[in-house]
Write a protein that holds these residues in place. Structure first.
Motif, short mmCIF file in Angstrom:
data_model
loop_
_atom_site.label_atom_id
_atom_site.label_comp_id
_atom_site.label_asym_id
_atom_site.label_seq_id
_atom_site.Cartn_x
_atom_site.Cartn_y
_atom_site.Cartn_z
N GLN A 117 0.83 -1.21 0.00
CA GLN A 117 0.00 0.00 0.00
C GLN A 117 0.86 1.25 0.00
O GLN A 117 0.56 2.21 -0.70
N ASN A 118 1.94 1.23 0.78
CA ASN A 118 2.86 2.37 0.81
C ASN A 118 3.58 2.57 -0.51
O ASN A 118 4.05 3.67 -0.81
N GLU A 119 3.66 1.49 -1.30
CA GLU A 119 4.29 1.57 -2.62
C GLU A 119 3.29 1.92 -3.72
O GLU A 119 3.65 1.96 -4.88
N GLY A 120 2.02 2.14 -3.34
CA GLY A 120 1.04 2.61 -4.31
C GLY A 120 0.03 1.59 -4.81
O GLY A 120 -0.80 1.91 -5.66
N PHE A 121 0.05 0.37 -4.30
CA PHE A 121 -0.94 -0.61 -4.70
C PHE A 121 -2.20 -0.41 -3.87
O PHE A 121 -2.17 -0.55 -2.65
N SER A 122 -3.30 -0.07 -4.52
CA SER A 122 -4.52 0.25 -3.77
C SER A 122 -5.21 -0.99 -3.21
O SER A 122 -5.87 -0.91 -2.18
N GLU A 123 -5.07 -2.11 -3.87
CA GLU A 123 -5.69 -3.36 -3.40
C GLU A 123 -4.63 -4.46 -3.37
O GLU A 123 -4.54 -5.27 -4.28
N PRO A 124 -3.85 -4.51 -2.28
CA PRO A 124 -2.79 -5.52 -2.19
C PRO A 124 -3.35 -6.94 -2.17
O PRO A 124 -4.50 -7.18 -1.80
N PHE A 125 -2.52 -7.85 -2.55
CA PHE A 125 -2.82 -9.28 -2.58
C PHE A 125 -3.35 -9.75 -1.22
O PHE A 125 -2.87 -9.34 -0.18
N GLN A 126 -4.39 -10.60 -1.25
CA GLN A 126 -4.96 -11.16 -0.03
C GLN A 126 -4.92 -12.68 -0.11
O GLN A 126 -4.93 -13.25 -1.21
N ILE A 127 -4.91 -13.32 1.05
CA ILE A 127 -4.92 -14.79 1.08
C ILE A 127 -6.07 -15.29 1.94
O ILE A 127 -6.54 -14.59 2.83
N ARG A 128 -6.51 -16.48 1.64
CA ARG A 128 -7.47 -17.22 2.46
C ARG A 128 -6.78 -18.53 2.83
O ARG A 128 -6.09 -19.11 2.01
N ILE A 129 -7.00 -18.97 4.06
CA ILE A 129 -6.36 -20.21 4.50
C ILE A 129 -7.42 -21.16 5.04
O ILE A 129 -8.25 -20.76 5.85
N GLY A 130 -7.38 -22.40 4.59
CA GLY A 130 -8.24 -23.46 5.10
C GLY A 130 -7.38 -24.52 5.78
O GLY A 130 -6.33 -24.89 5.25
N ILE A 131 -7.82 -24.98 6.94
CA ILE A 131 -7.06 -26.00 7.66
C ILE A 131 -8.01 -27.12 8.08
O ILE A 131 -9.07 -26.86 8.65
N ASN A 132 -7.59 -28.34 7.82
CA ASN A 132 -8.37 -29.51 8.20
C ASN A 132 -7.40 -30.58 8.69
O ASN A 132 -6.26 -30.63 8.25
N THR A 133 -7.85 -31.40 9.58
CA THR A 133 -7.03 -32.48 10.13
C THR A 133 -7.63 -33.81 9.72
O THR A 133 -8.82 -34.04 9.91
N GLY A 134 -6.81 -34.66 9.15
CA GLY A 134 -7.27 -35.97 8.73
C GLY A 134 -6.18 -36.68 7.96
O GLY A 134 -5.05 -36.19 7.86
N TYR A 135 -6.52 -37.83 7.42
CA TYR A 135 -5.54 -38.65 6.72
C TYR A 135 -5.67 -38.47 5.21
O TYR A 135 -6.77 -38.35 4.68
N ILE A 145 -0.71 -33.91 -2.97
CA ILE A 145 -1.47 -34.47 -1.86
C ILE A 145 -2.89 -34.74 -2.36
O ILE A 145 -3.48 -33.90 -3.05
N ILE A 146 -3.44 -35.90 -2.04
CA ILE A 146 -4.78 -36.25 -2.50
C ILE A 146 -5.56 -36.92 -1.38
O ILE A 146 -4.99 -37.45 -0.44
N GLY A 147 -6.87 -36.86 -1.51
CA GLY A 147 -7.74 -37.52 -0.54
C GLY A 147 -8.93 -36.65 -0.17
O GLY A 147 -8.95 -35.44 -0.44
N GLY A 148 -9.91 -37.26 0.46
CA GLY A 148 -11.12 -36.55 0.85
C GLY A 148 -10.84 -35.39 1.80
O GLY A 148 -11.47 -34.33 1.71
N GLU A 149 -9.91 -35.57 2.72
CA GLU A 149 -9.59 -34.51 3.68
C GLU A 149 -8.97 -33.30 2.99
O GLU A 149 -9.15 -32.16 3.42
N VAL A 150 -8.24 -33.55 1.91
CA VAL A 150 -7.67 -32.45 1.12
C VAL A 150 -8.79 -31.65 0.47
O VAL A 150 -8.76 -30.41 0.43
N ASN A 151 -9.80 -32.35 -0.03
CA ASN A 151 -10.95 -31.68 -0.65
C ASN A 151 -11.68 -30.80 0.36
O ASN A 151 -12.10 -29.69 0.06
N VAL A 152 -11.84 -31.31 1.60
CA VAL A 152 -12.48 -30.52 2.65
C VAL A 152 -11.66 -29.26 2.91
O VAL A 152 -12.20 -28.16 3.02
N THR A 153 -10.35 -29.41 2.99
CA THR A 153 -9.47 -28.27 3.24
C THR A 153 -9.62 -27.22 2.15
O THR A 153 -9.70 -26.02 2.44
N GLN A 154 -9.65 -27.66 0.92
CA GLN A 154 -9.79 -26.73 -0.21
C GLN A 154 -11.11 -25.98 -0.13
O GLN A 154 -11.17 -24.78 -0.38
#
Length: 175
Positions: A33-51, A67-76
């Motif tokens: 923002q101080n360098e002039g970017f009016s809408e800086p990059f944002q992140i979203r984080i999802g966390i799930n515990t499983g196998y 990484i693959i599996g049902g728990e990964v899909n939930v996290t996404q």
């Protein structure tokens, strides 16, 4: 991966990493923002515990570490439902990390391809760890004492230490 510290510690390590990412992202957003970017990059984080399955998948022509599996899909899906600059976690993760953060329970999420509704929690802030805070103050005071030039007056030394403590307390109060 491929090593684990156990389900509980892995969940705690993951949340700590996500909180650190969030903190670093806030610093970067201010910088941008101080360098002039009016809408800086944002992140979203999802966390799930499983196998799940982690490793190299594919064929000799195209091998990908993933990484693959049902728990990964939930996290996404949790990531997709998280607020911008937010962390959304499943109940399974929350159960292992509830002493680390304050949360706001969200509506259960019905996910296509997932047989159950997923209970989710949005992280609102890090909980203050009194033991870590005391140790951090001691460490910073020791470091400050090492950085003070020997020919300074005692009043100047005390002033520097007080200024550093105020900065630390200000940062801690944000959590």
């Amino acid at each position: 991966d491929p090593n684990t510290n156990g389900e509980r510690q892995d969940a705690r390590d993951c949340l700590e990493m996500a909180l650190s990412m969030q903190e670093k992202m806030k610093l970067l957003q201010n910088k941008w923002q101080n360098e002039g970017f009016s809408e800086p990059f944002q992140i979203r984080i999802g966390i799930n515990t499983g196998y799940c399955n982690v490793g190299n998948f594919g064929s000799a022509q195209r091998l990908t570490y993933t990484i693959i599996g049902g728990e990964v899909n939930v996290t996404q899906r949790l990531e997709g439902n998280a607020d911008p600059n937010g962390i959304l976690m499943s109940y399974e993760t929350f159960a292992h990390t509830q002493d680390m953060v304050e949360v706001e329970e969200r509506k259960k999420i019905k996910m296509k391809g997932i047989n159950k509704e997923v209970k989710s929690f949005a992280v609102t802030k890090r909980k203050l760890n009194i033991k870590k805070t005391k140790n951090m103050k001691k460490t910073i005071n020791k470091a400050d004492n090492l950085n003070i030039v020997n020919n300074e007056k005692i009043e100047e030394r005390v002033l520097k230490i007080e200024q550093n403590i105020k900065l630390i307390l200000k940062k801690i109060s944000k959590f």
